[in-house]
Design a protein around this motif. Structure first.
Motif, PDB file in Angstrom:
ATOM      1  N   THR A  36      -5.293 -42.731   0.109  1.00  0.00           N
ATOM      2  CA  THR A  36      -4.636 -42.731  -1.197  1.00  0.00           C
ATOM      3  C   THR A  36      -3.825 -44.019  -1.331  1.00  0.00           C
ATOM      4  O   THR A  36      -3.429 -44.624  -0.327  1.00  0.00           O
ATOM      5  N   PRO A  76       0.609 -41.360  -5.990  1.00  0.00           N
ATOM      6  CA  PRO A  76      -0.605 -41.808  -5.294  1.00  0.00           C
ATOM      7  C   PRO A  76      -1.853 -41.096  -5.810  1.00  0.00           C
ATOM      8  O   PRO A  76      -1.794 -39.943  -6.247  1.00  0.00           O
ATOM      9  N   VAL A  77      -2.963 -41.811  -5.762  1.00  0.00           N
ATOM     10  CA  VAL A  77      -4.253 -41.258  -6.196  1.00  0.00           C
ATOM     11  C   VAL A  77      -5.291 -41.493  -5.110  1.00  0.00           C
ATOM     12  O   VAL A  77      -5.167 -42.398  -4.289  1.00  0.00           O
ATOM     13  N   ARG A  78      -6.316 -40.661  -5.148  1.00  0.00           N
ATOM     14  CA  ARG A  78      -7.480 -40.794  -4.268  1.00  0.00           C
ATOM     15  C   ARG A  78      -8.648 -41.179  -5.169  1.00  0.00           C
ATOM     16  O   ARG A  78      -8.867 -40.564  -6.199  1.00  0.00           O
ATOM     17  N   TYR A  94     -10.469 -41.408 -10.281  1.00  0.00           N
ATOM     18  CA  TYR A  94      -9.274 -41.196  -9.471  1.00  0.00           C
ATOM     19  C   TYR A  94      -8.806 -39.766  -9.648  1.00  0.00           C
ATOM     20  O   TYR A  94      -8.768 -39.249 -10.766  1.00  0.00           O
ATOM     21  N   GLU A  97      -3.467 -36.915  -5.572  1.00  0.00           N
ATOM     22  CA  GLU A  97      -3.427 -37.172  -4.129  1.00  0.00           C
ATOM     23  C   GLU A  97      -4.106 -36.070  -3.319  1.00  0.00           C
ATOM     24  O   GLU A  97      -4.810 -36.341  -2.343  1.00  0.00           O
TER      25      GLU A  97
END
Length: 117
Positions: A36, A76-78, A94, A97
């Motif tokens: 992330t 935060p992003v994944r 995206y 998280e």
């Protein structure tokens, strides 16, 4: 991430995620990253890319919206990507998280190098 989980997460109401879902269901390959990163970091990178693309007369589906949503997300992003089976499109997406919800999605035309004649 299993394909059916990704399909469920891409069932959004915007054009880019609908197109990504259709590509996925048509045999596209995909990957979801394990790491992330701050959403603002991705927003900044893609804001620059969007400006460059527009200078070339290209308007990627959902990229402006993706930049906006990433800026608003502030966590935060994944990320991940889908490459269409016909190799014409790449979809960037995206998730939150924990991977439980879609934050943003965009479609970019793939650059294909042509072999010299």
């Amino acid at each position: 991430m299993e394909r059916h989980v990704l399909e469920k997460l891409l069932a959004g109401d915007d054009e880019a995620s609908a197109a990504a879902l259709a590509a996925l269901r048509s045999g596209a390959t995909y990957s979801v990253w394990d790491t992330t990163h701050p959403a603002e970091q991705h927003a900044g990178v893609f804001a620059l890319r969007l400006r460059r693309m527009r200078l070339r007369g290209v308007e990627p589906l959902g990229l402006e919206r993706m930049v906006q949503l990433l800026r608003e997300h502030r966590r935060p992003v994944r990320g991940g990507m889908i490459d269409s089976a016909d190799q014409k499109w790449t979809f960037l997406f995206y998730f939150t998280e924990d991977g439980s919800a879609l934050v943003a999605c965009a479609r970019l035309q793939r650059w294909v190098e042509r072999s010299p004649l």
